[in-house]
Write a protein that holds these residues in place. Sequence first.
Motif, short mmCIF file in Angstrom:
data_model
loop_
_atom_site.label_atom_id
_atom_site.label_comp_id
_atom_site.label_asym_id
_atom_site.label_seq_id
_atom_site.Cartn_x
_atom_site.Cartn_y
_atom_site.Cartn_z
N ASP A 288 0.87 -1.18 0.00
CA ASP A 288 0.00 0.00 0.00
C ASP A 288 0.90 1.22 0.00
O ASP A 288 1.65 1.44 0.96
N GLY A 289 0.89 2.00 -1.06
CA GLY A 289 1.76 3.16 -1.15
C GLY A 289 3.12 2.81 -1.73
O GLY A 289 3.33 1.72 -2.27
N ALA A 290 4.06 3.75 -1.59
CA ALA A 290 5.41 3.55 -2.14
C ALA A 290 6.41 4.31 -1.28
O ALA A 290 6.05 5.21 -0.52
N LEU A 291 7.67 3.94 -1.41
CA LEU A 291 8.75 4.53 -0.62
C LEU A 291 9.88 5.00 -1.51
O LEU A 291 10.32 4.28 -2.42
N TRP A 292 10.37 6.21 -1.23
CA TRP A 292 11.63 6.66 -1.81
C TRP A 292 12.77 6.17 -0.90
O TRP A 292 12.75 6.43 0.30
N LEU A 293 13.72 5.46 -1.47
CA LEU A 293 14.87 4.96 -0.69
C LEU A 293 15.97 6.02 -0.78
O LEU A 293 16.57 6.22 -1.83
N THR A 294 16.23 6.70 0.34
CA THR A 294 17.07 7.90 0.31
C THR A 294 18.45 7.71 0.92
O THR A 294 19.30 8.60 0.80
N ARG A 295 18.70 6.60 1.56
CA ARG A 295 20.04 6.31 2.09
C ARG A 295 20.26 4.81 2.07
O ARG A 295 19.49 4.05 2.67
N LEU A 296 21.31 4.39 1.37
CA LEU A 296 21.52 2.97 1.14
C LEU A 296 22.99 2.60 1.33
O LEU A 296 23.86 3.46 1.41
N GLN A 297 23.23 1.28 1.37
CA GLN A 297 24.61 0.80 1.57
C GLN A 297 24.77 -0.53 0.84
O GLN A 297 24.07 -1.50 1.11
N ARG A 298 25.73 -0.56 -0.08
CA ARG A 298 26.05 -1.80 -0.79
C ARG A 298 26.98 -2.66 0.05
O ARG A 298 27.63 -2.16 0.98
N PRO A 299 27.06 -3.96 -0.24
CA PRO A 299 27.96 -4.84 0.51
C PRO A 299 29.40 -4.34 0.49
O PRO A 299 29.93 -4.02 -0.59
N GLY A 300 30.01 -4.21 1.65
CA GLY A 300 31.39 -3.74 1.74
C GLY A 300 31.55 -2.25 1.59
O GLY A 300 32.67 -1.73 1.70
N GLY A 301 30.45 -1.53 1.34
CA GLY A 301 30.53 -0.08 1.16
C GLY A 301 30.11 0.67 2.41
O GLY A 301 29.98 0.10 3.49
N LYS A 302 29.90 1.96 2.23
CA LYS A 302 29.45 2.79 3.34
C LYS A 302 28.06 3.34 3.02
O LYS A 302 27.57 3.24 1.89
N ARG A 303 27.43 3.93 4.03
CA ARG A 303 26.13 4.54 3.82
C ARG A 303 26.26 5.74 2.89
O ARG A 303 27.13 6.59 3.10
N VAL A 304 25.40 5.80 1.87
CA VAL A 304 25.45 6.92 0.93
C VAL A 304 24.03 7.39 0.65
O VAL A 304 23.05 6.67 0.90
N SER A 305 23.91 8.57 0.11
CA SER A 305 22.60 9.10 -0.28
C SER A 305 22.06 8.31 -1.46
O SER A 305 22.80 7.61 -2.17
N GLY A 306 20.77 8.45 -1.70
CA GLY A 306 20.17 7.79 -2.85
C GLY A 306 20.82 8.22 -4.15
O GLY A 306 21.03 7.42 -5.06
N ARG A 307 21.18 9.52 -4.25
CA ARG A 307 21.84 10.03 -5.44
C ARG A 307 23.19 9.33 -5.66
O ARG A 307 23.48 8.87 -6.77
N GLU A 308 23.99 9.25 -4.62
CA GLU A 308 25.31 8.60 -4.74
C GLU A 308 25.17 7.12 -5.06
O GLU A 308 25.97 6.56 -5.83
N PHE A 309 24.16 6.48 -4.48
CA PHE A 309 23.94 5.06 -4.76
C PHE A 309 23.65 4.85 -6.24
O PHE A 309 24.22 3.96 -6.88
N LEU A 310 22.78 5.69 -6.82
CA LEU A 310 22.41 5.53 -8.22
C LEU A 310 23.57 5.83 -9.16
O LEU A 310 23.66 5.27 -10.25
N GLN A 311 24.46 6.74 -8.75
CA GLN A 311 25.63 7.04 -9.57
C GLN A 311 26.54 5.83 -9.69
O GLN A 311 27.15 5.59 -10.74
#
Length: 322
Positions: A288-311
Amino acid sequence: MRVAYAGTPEFAAAALASILAAGHVVPLVLTQPDRPAGRGMKLQASPVKQLALQHGVPVVQPVSLRLDGRHPADAAAAREALLAAAPDVLVVAAYGLILPEWVLTLPRLGCLNIHASLLPRWRGAAPIHRAIEAGDVRTGITIMQMDIGLDTGPMLHVAETPIGADDTTATLHDRLAAQGAALVLRSLDDAAHGRLHPVVQPTEGVTYAHKIEKAEAAIDWRQPATVIERRVRAFDPFPGATCRVPTDGAAETVKVWAARLATGDVPAGAPGQVVAVDADGPCVACGDGALWLTRLQRPGGKRVSGREFLQARPVPTGLVLG
């Protein structure tokens, strides 16, 4: 006051520091055994042990306090140490071991517990996480006279704090730790002067904050967006909400550290489907509804903004997350 202390994590260290700074005599500290931690998995002392040693306070680390359990020698050694310490009171905060009756009755003023909820709501191991996950708008600290039950003893002092819309377990933890450190001093002062007035907990409104398990980390996109957003905040910093992002025929587990409820016109999609992408990150459809994912972390990486993740890792619309 001779105040023995039992606690383990940072939450408990805050109250111990307050008790020491107030001038109480701390003759003994009980804390959990050293545990492997970090990438090298080296044994690491708990925050409470580190603080106690800095102040020259003796520390014991029993595996169990049950004299009739699997580690009777540990329990017997802890009993001798407590008897020798001769405390007026034992303060307990997030210790991690069940206190048997012999511990509860050893100090002349009993045992006081610093509990991070407004009892009887969220008795148990993870009250901060569960309050955020459930969408509670307020929580607080209860100083409780301990009895043989699980957080069932009478209440001595209570202080409330609101839960903000952007609170995580990390931010709420720090606020409650400071609140508990201040409130326990009031209880100790009242105990020293015979001013404690225990209040029996209500029988209605009892809930249990079960221990957080790593298996709970995986996001179920079939749930409503509001529920998932709360779980993201509740699981920061542990265990971290996760999803599976397909990549080149495989998939990688990505941690989601922050998410924002989608408002306005957002394309519809199946649960887990990326329905939009912008500078804030990907937008994922939920039950129900949707979410913007705004801070993420790939395996072995660090927490980054959604913009940095997509780059670093493009996520096209239409992709379905696991």
